[in-house]
Design a protein around this motif. Sequence first.
Motif, short mmCIF file in Angstrom:
data_model
loop_
_atom_site.label_atom_id
_atom_site.label_comp_id
_atom_site.label_asym_id
_atom_site.label_seq_id
_atom_site.Cartn_x
_atom_site.Cartn_y
_atom_site.Cartn_z
N ARG A 31 -22.82 19.04 44.86
CA ARG A 31 -22.66 19.32 46.28
C ARG A 31 -23.39 18.30 47.16
O ARG A 31 -22.98 18.05 48.30
N GLU A 32 -24.47 17.73 46.64
CA GLU A 32 -25.35 16.92 47.48
C GLU A 32 -25.11 15.41 47.39
O GLU A 32 -25.49 14.67 48.29
N VAL A 33 -24.51 14.93 46.29
CA VAL A 33 -24.31 13.48 46.17
C VAL A 33 -23.27 13.00 47.18
O VAL A 33 -22.50 13.78 47.76
N ASP A 34 -23.23 11.66 47.38
CA ASP A 34 -22.27 11.07 48.30
C ASP A 34 -20.89 10.91 47.67
O ASP A 34 -19.88 10.90 48.37
N GLN A 35 -20.88 10.77 46.34
CA GLN A 35 -19.62 10.44 45.68
C GLN A 35 -19.69 10.90 44.22
O GLN A 35 -20.77 10.97 43.62
N ILE A 36 -18.53 11.21 43.63
CA ILE A 36 -18.46 11.61 42.23
C ILE A 36 -17.51 10.68 41.49
O ILE A 36 -16.35 10.53 41.88
N ALA A 37 -18.01 10.02 40.44
CA ALA A 37 -17.19 9.15 39.60
C ALA A 37 -16.73 9.98 38.40
O ALA A 37 -17.54 10.57 37.70
N CYS A 38 -15.41 9.99 38.15
CA CYS A 38 -14.88 10.85 37.10
C CYS A 38 -13.72 10.18 36.38
O CYS A 38 -13.12 9.24 36.89
N GLU A 39 -13.41 10.67 35.17
CA GLU A 39 -12.31 10.11 34.39
C GLU A 39 -10.96 10.37 35.06
O GLU A 39 -10.16 9.46 35.26
N ASP A 40 -10.70 11.62 35.36
CA ASP A 40 -9.42 12.03 35.95
C ASP A 40 -9.72 12.83 37.20
O ASP A 40 -10.27 13.93 37.12
N THR A 41 -9.37 12.29 38.36
CA THR A 41 -9.73 12.95 39.62
C THR A 41 -9.07 14.33 39.74
O THR A 41 -9.67 15.25 40.30
N ARG A 42 -7.86 14.49 39.18
CA ARG A 42 -7.19 15.80 39.25
C ARG A 42 -7.94 16.84 38.44
O ARG A 42 -8.10 18.00 38.86
N HIS A 43 -8.42 16.43 37.26
CA HIS A 43 -9.15 17.35 36.39
C HIS A 43 -10.46 17.78 37.06
O HIS A 43 -10.80 18.97 37.08
N THR A 44 -11.20 16.82 37.59
CA THR A 44 -12.48 17.13 38.22
C THR A 44 -12.28 17.92 39.50
O THR A 44 -13.08 18.81 39.83
N ARG A 45 -11.20 17.63 40.24
CA ARG A 45 -10.94 18.37 41.47
C ARG A 45 -10.73 19.85 41.17
O ARG A 45 -11.18 20.73 41.93
N HIS A 46 -10.11 20.15 40.05
CA HIS A 46 -9.91 21.55 39.64
C HIS A 46 -11.25 22.26 39.46
O HIS A 46 -11.44 23.40 39.92
N LEU A 47 -12.21 21.58 38.80
CA LEU A 47 -13.55 22.16 38.60
C LEU A 47 -14.25 22.34 39.94
O LEU A 47 -14.84 23.40 40.21
#
Length: 278
Positions: A31-47
């Motif tokens: 919640r607090e970071v400026d940005q999230i680096a992830c493998e699959d943005t769709r997968h992480t967006r679901h979480l």
Amino acid sequence: MIRSVSGKLYVVATPIGNLEDITLRALRILREVDQIACEDTRHTRHLLDRHGIAKPLVSYHEHNEQARAEELLRELEGGKNIALVSDAGTPLIADPGYRLVAQARSRGVTVSPIPGASALISALSASGLPTDSFFFGGFLPARKTHRRKILEEMKAYPATLVFYEAPHRIVEALSDIGEVLGPRRVTLGRELTKIHEEFLVGDASELLDGLAKRPPLKGEITLMIGKGEASAANAIPMETAFDQLLKAGVPRMEAMKTVARDRGLSKREVYQKLNERE
């Protein structure tokens, strides 16, 4: 918001299946970071949607790792805080992230782990196999010759062996394990923390017999192989056992201790015998 002079990289573990398996600290950091680096943005967006978190996402995977790592490092050095996540579990454990973390360390950027779910540790904890020492080899090679070579090198390793395996190769892998390592106890963990989670236990031939009577396995698999019998290790010449341990990546002094312990010798005796051949 989290703010610091140089920015901070958080390595955040996420669920391996059940979306409830995430820590309160991990949710706060995301919640607090400026940005999230992830493998699959769709997968992480679901979480993130499940937990009511809205943050900018950037893809970071094996195909763009080199270029994207440099971009993220510039952001970090500019003062932004970034969370690195993988599709499931702890980043860098058989997943992308090494280049970014290594370069962040070398450039003085603070890297902080946010611990949580890991298929490796979860499977081991419920395997019924010894966990006092274990070796994690990532994914077994797809090619039979390479796979058998790895298993042969691990024959004398005094630890539970842990590998990830694809479902379409599990029968071939178990066949090679039985032929190369013999009738050791094997635990197969599948779809951990998910609806169809299961553990299959037996030696390789028993598991193969069971799999032949059911539809092909699906999902993610963690394959765990018990230690070889001490008598089998003792049957291997000391020098050969020592060399096998070194080839498997065991530090020299630790390999010497292992050989000594298996044969009821002192470390000094093993050291002298090994020096005699040089």
